[in-house]
Design an enzyme around this catalytic site. Structure first.
Site, PDB file in Angstrom:
ATOM      1  N   ASP A 191     -47.947 -25.780 -44.755  1.00  0.00           N
ATOM      2  CA  ASP A 191     -47.999 -24.317 -44.876  1.00  0.00           C
ATOM      3  C   ASP A 191     -49.304 -23.772 -44.296  1.00  0.00           C
ATOM      4  O   ASP A 191     -50.391 -24.203 -44.693  1.00  0.00           O
ATOM      5  CB  ASP A 191     -47.882 -23.963 -46.377  1.00  0.00           C
ATOM      6  N   HIS A 199     -44.235 -22.904 -44.470  1.00  0.00           N
ATOM      7  CA  HIS A 199     -43.946 -21.786 -45.375  1.00  0.00           C
ATOM      8  C   HIS A 199     -42.521 -21.262 -45.204  1.00  0.00           C
ATOM      9  O   HIS A 199     -41.888 -20.860 -46.159  1.00  0.00           O
ATOM     10  CB  HIS A 199     -44.946 -20.672 -45.076  1.00  0.00           C
ATOM     11  N   SER A 224     -44.413 -17.993 -52.656  1.00  0.00           N
ATOM     12  CA  SER A 224     -45.381 -17.264 -51.843  1.00  0.00           C
ATOM     13  C   SER A 224     -46.113 -16.216 -52.696  1.00  0.00           C
ATOM     14  O   SER A 224     -46.692 -16.575 -53.715  1.00  0.00           O
ATOM     15  CB  SER A 224     -44.690 -16.664 -50.630  1.00  0.00           C
TER      16      SER A 224
HETATM   17  P1  4NP Z   1     -45.350 -14.239 -48.498  1.00  0.00           P
HETATM   18  O1  4NP Z   1     -46.757 -14.953 -48.515  1.00  0.00           O
HETATM   19  O2  4NP Z   1     -45.073 -13.787 -49.881  1.00  0.00           O
HETATM   20  O3  4NP Z   1     -44.388 -15.238 -47.946  1.00  0.00           O
HETATM   21  O4  4NP Z   1     -45.453 -13.064 -47.547  1.00  0.00           O
HETATM   22  C1  4NP Z   1     -47.997 -14.471 -48.332  1.00  0.00           C
HETATM   23  C2  4NP Z   1     -48.722 -15.135 -47.393  1.00  0.00           C
HETATM   24  C3  4NP Z   1     -49.996 -14.716 -47.110  1.00  0.00           C
HETATM   25  C4  4NP Z   1     -50.534 -13.638 -47.778  1.00  0.00           C
HETATM   26  C5  4NP Z   1     -49.790 -12.980 -48.754  1.00  0.00           C
HETATM   27  C6  4NP Z   1     -48.517 -13.410 -49.036  1.00  0.00           C
HETATM   28  N1  4NP Z   1     -51.806 -13.196 -47.406  1.00  0.00           N
HETATM   29  O5  4NP Z   1     -52.308 -12.220 -47.970  1.00  0.00           O
HETATM   30  O6  4NP Z   1     -52.398 -13.805 -46.511  1.00  0.00           O
END
Ligand code: 4NP
Length: 581
Positions: free
Chosen positions: A525, A557, A446
């Site tokens: 995802d 995700h 992520s």
């Molecule tokens: P995470 O993934 O690391 O699982 O929180 C993200 C998903 C989306 C975004 C940032 C990190 N975003 O900025 O949309």
């Protein structure tokens, strides 16, 4: 080691269950576990030790049990990982699952239940709003919100939650929705401060705020419009001097309990008095008269549930969790370290050494997701799999991580992929200088996958190889594909600096990538969509780069089954075995 040997080690870690205590109701401790392969709600009868699985298909999010009701409310993704959810409830006594109300499909992120009704924040492509759904099957959309916002509690009179309600990316305010008058009020003890996770007790609300310099607990009396700092009877909490709180709440008789955190490790307190627990991380607790049930883990010991007798201070394991002996022995020492970054800022990090690998040896810089998350001294399937497979792991809590106060957390707002990326580069420097590492790879999932790709594109000479899971590839394209909450999330993270979106996107630097790259991505995802990844892959192909790709089918995700975890962890480690050893 043979391939089957390697797979056995990885499988042993991935199939080690997690345990997380949610609370207590109707004679049962309620907890979340994937003991039978899928994330489920479970109950434990502390008198008989009898465990019972309450839900069948994987669950997505859940609410705290309330003493007045045997029902537990939770959500389930009904779209194979796209995170569009329905709300369900189950009775801890007979384990029958039922749909709470036939609400429209949406991303639910913040849900509470008071025994008869559930309140939650839900997002669609169009908007995000507060909803209410009742056990009689009725539901309503109550109020649209134009902010990152989470419902955290509900009772007869109020729905409360928090978010960026003033439109300032660096502050969180509380919202109080009055159920009888329909009035929606935004509350902050001080402009510019950060308020989080309000929890109700009648007309009082317990929450965390930083307006006096530290994150501390406060009580706001909604009726009387009066604020007071939580004053404990005992002094253990003050002596611990926590930096943040993992969780807190009210006991049945209105005292405050909390799991508080400092430098990635936690302690539990009831009315300020410490509940004796082992060093590490507590993910949840339930109080039942003079017994407390806690879920505990460390980076090298998988989650267990403990019972503490408050009269004798005796600690007993009620749900144990053991790794195969050889796997347990390969997990070496854990160290909390701090190193200086480019501008002198001290960056906290956890280091886990593999006992079977010499130093300096093949090492991984593990970058956590979020970015408002952290690596604490808590069980992490990927880190444990890496260490058990023969790698040393350094996991920096780069600027923007939680766990080190609001000022530190805010350092990435308006600068994602900037200072935080440099902190990652300095983690690598530290690993070399301290003679931990010879060859170094970078990996993360992520936001961690995003940082991995950006590191490989902007600092191509520093890495032997990299593995990027569920990565952000192109902020502009992702913004267009995002629903209302993730649009807000991107706006907040970038502090509305649209001009940075392209400069901070890995796709901009794909030509510079030099090290062998492995991309792992869930097919469905909806946080970090696959579509931009396909574009990145076709560029890698055109440019003749060395890469491999694993698209994990029928998952999103959020990983909710052990089989899905294996789809991510196995290719990651097999690639690192090939390119780093
Ligand atoms: P995470 O993934 O690391 O699982 O929180 C993200 C998903 C989306 C975004 C940032 C990190 N975003 O900025 O949309």
């Amino acid at each position: 080691l043979s391939v089957t040997e390697r797979i056995r080690v990885i499988e042993a870690i991935v199939k080690t269950p997690i345990y997380m205590v949610l609370g207590y109701t109707y004679g049962r401790v309620v907890y979340v576990s994937n003991e039978e392969g899928v994330v489920s709600l479970w109950s434990l009868d502390p008198k008989t030790g009898l465990k019972r699985r309450l839900t069948v298909e994987p669950i997505h999010s859940f609410t705290e049990p309330k003493h007045v009701s045997p029902l537990i409310v939770y959500t389930r993704d009904v779209t194979k990982g796209k995170e569009l959810q329905k709300v369900y409830h189950v009775d801890v006594r007979d384990g029958e699952e039922k749909l709470l109300a036939d609400t429209p499909l949406m991303r639910i992120f913040g849900i509470a239940f008071d025994g008869v009704k559930s309140a939650f924040t839900g997002a669609t492509m169009e908007d995000l709003a507060i909803y209410i759904a009742r056990t009689d099957g009725s539901w309503e959309k109550l109020k649209k919100l134009d902010a990152i916002s989470f419902v955290t509690d509900v009772n007869e009179d109020y729905i409360v939650g928090f978010g960026t309600l003033r439109g300032d990316p660096k502050t969180y305010e509380i919202f109080i929705y009055n159920l009888s008058s329909g009035e929606f009020k935004v509350y902050t003890p001080k402009e510019g401060s950060v308020s989080k996770v309000p929890k109700l007790f009648k007309d009082k609300m317990l929450f965390e705020n930083n307006f006096e310099g530290k994150n501390r607990l406060y009580i706001y009396n909604i009726e009387a419009d009066r604020l007071e700092k939580v004053r404990f009877t005992y002094t253990d909490y003050d002596r611990f001097n926590p930096i943040e709180h993992v969780d807190y709440g009210w006991t049945v008789d209105g005292k405050v309990w909390t799991i508080a955190k400092r430098d990635g490790r936690t302690k539990a307190f009831i009315d300020g008095k410490e509940v004796p627990t082992p060093l590490g991380y507590l993910s949840g607790m339930a109080i039942l008269n003079d017994k407390v049930y806690l879920s505990h883990s460390t980076l090298t010991t998988p989650p267990k549930i403990f019972e503490v007798d408050l009269k004798t201070n005796e600690l007993k394991v009620v749900i144990d969790n053991k790794l195969p002996r050889d796997v347990e022995e390969s997990l070496g020492s854990t160290r909390f370290v701090k190193y200086r970054s480019f501008d002198g800022l001290a960056i906290p990090a956890f280091l886990v050494e593999c006992r079977k690998t010499s130093k300096p040896g093949p090492s991984i810089i593990y970058v956590h997701g979020g970015p408002w998350s952290e690596v604490a001294d808590m069980w992490n399937v990927l880190i444990a799999s890496l260490v058990a497979s023969g790698f040393h792991v350094l996991a920096p809590n780069f600027r923007g991580s939680i766990g080190y106060g609001e000022e530190f957390r805010m350092l990435d707002i308006g600068d994602p992929g900037g200072g935080d990326l440099k902190d990652i580069v300095y983690a690598r420097e530290w690993a070399v200088k301290s003679r931990l590492a010879d060859k170094i790879a970078i990996t993360g999932y992520s936001y961690g996958g995003y940082m991995t790709l950006l590191a490989l594109g902007r600092f191509p000479d520093l890495w032997s190889c990299g593995v990027a899971g569920a990565s952000v590839i192109d902020w502009e394209e992702m913004y267009g594909l995002s629903d209302a909450i993730f649009k807000k999330f991107i706006e907040t993270l970038f502090a509305n600096k649209k001009e940075l979106l392209k400069e901070r996107s890995p796709i901009t630097y794909v030509e510079n990538v030099k090290a062998p790259l492995c991309i792992v991505h869930p097919q469905n995802d909806t946080r970090t969509p696959l579509k931009p990844v396909l574009k990145y892959l076709s560029k890698l192909l055109e440019l003749g780069k060395t890469f491999e790709v694993h698209i994990a089918p029928d998952m999103g995700h959020i990983i909710t089954t052990m089989d899905d975890a294996l789809k991510i962890v196995l290719p990651t480690i097999m690639f690192l075995e090939k390119h780093l050893k």
